[in-house]
Design a protein around this motif. Sequence first.
Motif, PDB file in Angstrom:
ATOM      1  N   LEU A   1      41.381  48.518  38.310  1.00 37.35           N
ATOM      2  CA  LEU A   1      40.239  47.769  37.735  1.00 37.35           C
ATOM      3  C   LEU A   1      39.386  48.845  37.173  1.00 37.35           C
ATOM      4  N   SER A   2      38.900  50.278  37.404  1.00 36.64           N
ATOM      5  CA  SER A   2      38.310  50.594  36.457  1.00 36.64           C
ATOM      6  C   SER A   2      37.773  51.488  35.791  1.00 36.64           C
ATOM      7  N   LYS A   3      39.878  51.423  35.264  1.00 36.31           N
ATOM      8  CA  LYS A   3      39.795  51.586  34.040  1.00 36.31           C
ATOM      9  C   LYS A   3      40.056  50.762  33.039  1.00 36.31           C
ATOM     10  N   LEU A   4      40.029  49.120  33.498  1.00 38.94           N
ATOM     11  CA  LEU A   4      38.760  48.367  32.072  1.00 38.94           C
ATOM     12  C   LEU A   4      37.552  48.556  31.953  1.00 38.94           C
ATOM     13  N   GLY A   5      37.057  49.438  32.981  1.00 34.68           N
ATOM     14  CA  GLY A   5      35.877  49.426  32.247  1.00 34.68           C
ATOM     15  C   GLY A   5      34.814  48.558  33.932  1.00 34.68           C
ATOM     16  N   PHE A   6      35.441  48.256  35.396  1.00 32.51           N
ATOM     17  CA  PHE A   6      34.876  47.669  35.356  1.00 32.51           C
ATOM     18  C   PHE A   6      34.491  48.486  37.122  1.00 32.51           C
ATOM     19  N   ASP A   7      33.715  48.528  37.934  1.00 30.47           N
ATOM     20  CA  ASP A   7      32.619  49.626  38.395  1.00 30.47           C
ATOM     21  C   ASP A   7      33.356  49.104  39.877  1.00 30.47           C
TER      22      ASP A   7
ATOM     23  N   MET B   1      38.794  48.538  43.183  1.00 30.21           N
ATOM     24  CA  MET B   1      39.912  47.715  43.334  1.00 30.21           C
ATOM     25  C   MET B   1      41.133  48.107  42.524  1.00 30.21           C
ATOM     26  N   THR B   2      42.369  48.111  42.767  1.00 31.34           N
ATOM     27  CA  THR B   2      44.014  47.833  41.830  1.00 31.34           C
ATOM     28  C   THR B   2      44.279  46.976  41.891  1.00 31.34           C
ATOM     29  N   ILE B   3      45.057  45.801  40.588  1.00 37.26           N
ATOM     30  CA  ILE B   3      45.597  44.826  40.434  1.00 37.26           C
ATOM     31  C   ILE B   3      46.978  44.866  40.085  1.00 37.26           C
ATOM     32  N   TYR B   4      47.878  43.930  40.444  1.00 42.20           N
ATOM     33  CA  TYR B   4      49.170  44.763  39.692  1.00 42.20           C
ATOM     34  C   TYR B   4      49.240  44.213  38.348  1.00 42.20           C
ATOM     35  N   ALA B   5      49.203  45.525  37.549  1.00 44.61           N
ATOM     36  CA  ALA B   5      49.193  45.509  36.356  1.00 44.61           C
ATOM     37  C   ALA B   5      50.377  44.461  35.516  1.00 44.61           C
ATOM     38  N   GLY B   6      51.388  43.457  35.445  1.00 42.25           N
ATOM     39  CA  GLY B   6      52.582  42.915  35.350  1.00 42.25           C
ATOM     40  C   GLY B   6      51.564  41.029  35.104  1.00 42.25           C
ATOM     41  N   LEU B   7      50.868  40.689  36.349  1.00 40.49           N
ATOM     42  CA  LEU B   7      50.174  40.012  35.880  1.00 40.49           C
ATOM     43  C   LEU B   7      48.964  39.836  35.059  1.00 40.49           C
ATOM     44  N   VAL B   8      48.326  40.997  34.926  1.00 40.00           N
ATOM     45  CA  VAL B   8      47.289  41.424  33.628  1.00 40.00           C
ATOM     46  C   VAL B   8      47.908  41.241  32.234  1.00 40.00           C
ATOM     47  N   ALA B   9      49.008  41.534  32.294  1.00 41.04           N
ATOM     48  CA  ALA B   9      49.696  41.930  31.132  1.00 41.04           C
ATOM     49  C   ALA B   9      50.081  40.648  30.662  1.00 41.04           C
ATOM     50  N   VAL B  10      50.543  39.701  31.543  1.00 36.63           N
ATOM     51  CA  VAL B  10      50.888  37.864  31.013  1.00 36.63           C
ATOM     52  C   VAL B  10      49.605  37.011  30.722  1.00 36.63           C
TER      53      VAL B  10
END
Lengths: 81, 542
Positions: free
Chosen positions: B474-480, B483-492
């Motif tokens: 999630l840091s790559k979206l600017g969150f400090d 934590m990581t998240i499943y990319a597919g869920l964010v994409a949908v």
Amino acid sequence: MGEPAPPAPDPAGDRSPWNWLLIIPIVVPLIPALFNAIEPKLFGFPLFYWLQLAFIVLGVTTTTVVYQMTKRRGAASGGDR
Amino acid sequence: MWKNVHVVELVVFAVLFVAVSAMGFVAARWRRPATMEHLDEWGLGGRNFGSWITWFLIGGDLYTAYTFVAVPALVFGAGALGFYAVPYTIILYPIFFLILIRLWSVSHKHRLVTPADFVRVRFGSPTLALLVAITGIVATMPYIALQLVGIEAVLKTIGLTGDSTVARHLPIIIAFAILAAYTYQSGLRAPALIAFVKDSLIYVVILAAIIILPTKLGGWDGIFSAADAKFQASANPADGVLLNANNQLQYISLALGSALALFLYPHSVTGVLASKNRNVIKRNMSALPAYSLLLGLLALLGFAAIAAKVTPLPGTKAPDTNTVVPLLFQGQFPAWFAGVAFAAIGIGALVPAAIMSIAAANLFTRNIYREYLNKEATPAQEAKVSKITSLVVKVGALLCIILLDPQFSIDLQLIGGVIILQTLPSVAIGLFTRWFHKGALIAGWVAGMAFGMWMLYNVSNATRDHFAGSNFPLSKLGFDTKMTIYAGLVAVVANLVVAALGTVLLRAFKVADGTDGTARPDYFVDEDEPQGAATPTEAAVA
């Protein structure tokens, strides 16, 4: 376009308050706070493992209840083979 | 060419494999139809399977050989994170229960064969249907290839491996040629019949393993402490017998995203549409979790392998952890029983591979061939095209394995899950509401695809810079946060946002939308109610 068929005799469709029960087995397994621990152990299994396996039973129970409560009666149901 | 072959294992494996293949050929006569030259017969087994057959068929379809080797491999390597397969396959069925039942009804009413058929008639858009069809085919191919990875893990353990390409791949080419031949002849009846044998073998093997292995490896207490010791000693912060603060979100988003993706895969839809009425599906949703229990126990064999001090066989670059479970059986059981276990995995690969190739072939036939190449296709022509396409799809999957690094197939499968999720708004949500505008759904699909690819591209680990998993930081979206998240869920989610905004905009500008060829009652019909026009596409166009 061709006119759609006349409305089915059952205007309520497949809505049933019983369906809400299915929320439980969707939400409960997604709350790590419930199971992310070692103790209490069961038969040597940490909580993390035995409780999540137990959630399978929760899922089976709720879907079975919803199936029994919403299945169509009288129809040539089931189709055992 | 092959040295150090475990002969007993090979013989048991080969005998069971050949016996099952013979069943595949005979299956064409099972519940014999008036003609096989129809997609309803070849591609959907006559749309008449009852509860038992459906249970074996869908179980054999969803719980693939790859699952059976990869999930324990993941648990062996990462611990708790690999156990996501359990919540994944629990939440699956309540979701299936609500959604697929409607898909079955509307497909029964309009004689639909694929999820793209549904999108075609619901939104009146051949373009959107084409996108759904292509997404399905592209996502399915690497999934079939992974079944081969499953068989290869077994063959490698038996000793059928070597340095030359021929030594490594010949057995799998033979196995796949046999599979292709009987799928061509018998269609969906072949995997339906074989699934009985496959699942019975798998149940016997797993139950034996779960009962016997702990007695040899110091009980479950001993197995879990061995695993804990391994993860404590490892440098990787993400592994362990429990989740940590940074991977809990990954765990649940992966479980939820995978469950949402699974029923969008064309092969799940094929299994469901082959059942004969709504009650069969509902009843199965409460019976199928028996397989989840199996999968959960199987996952724990990853820990058993740690306790048994299994060392995975070498792969092309890193050790091939998919060989962990086969090696565990080889080390802990008599050779004949290991042979049975290997056959269970090998045959387990054939069932889903057959269904997947049939599903992909149906997509091509219905949504590309019939839509764009031959609008007047007869049922016999459709069946013919599907049969040939199923061969092409299998050759494609085989080439994936032979020409590419197996790791690449695994990456493609990862991408497959993310892209198939992008059909969620049009297929799954489309079953409940016609609110979305067809143009907005297309825009959402594009946005979800692009965003999903961008995220996967940016997942790195110690050894790889890109496409190193689906755990997007999630840091790559600017969150400090770490934590990581499943990319597919964010994409949908991105897909849905674009589709919703697009719908509002297109409606505001009064852009023409497609015609809905379905009516509300269509979503509730059951087997004894009349079926509508045989050609839904025409109904929607006329």
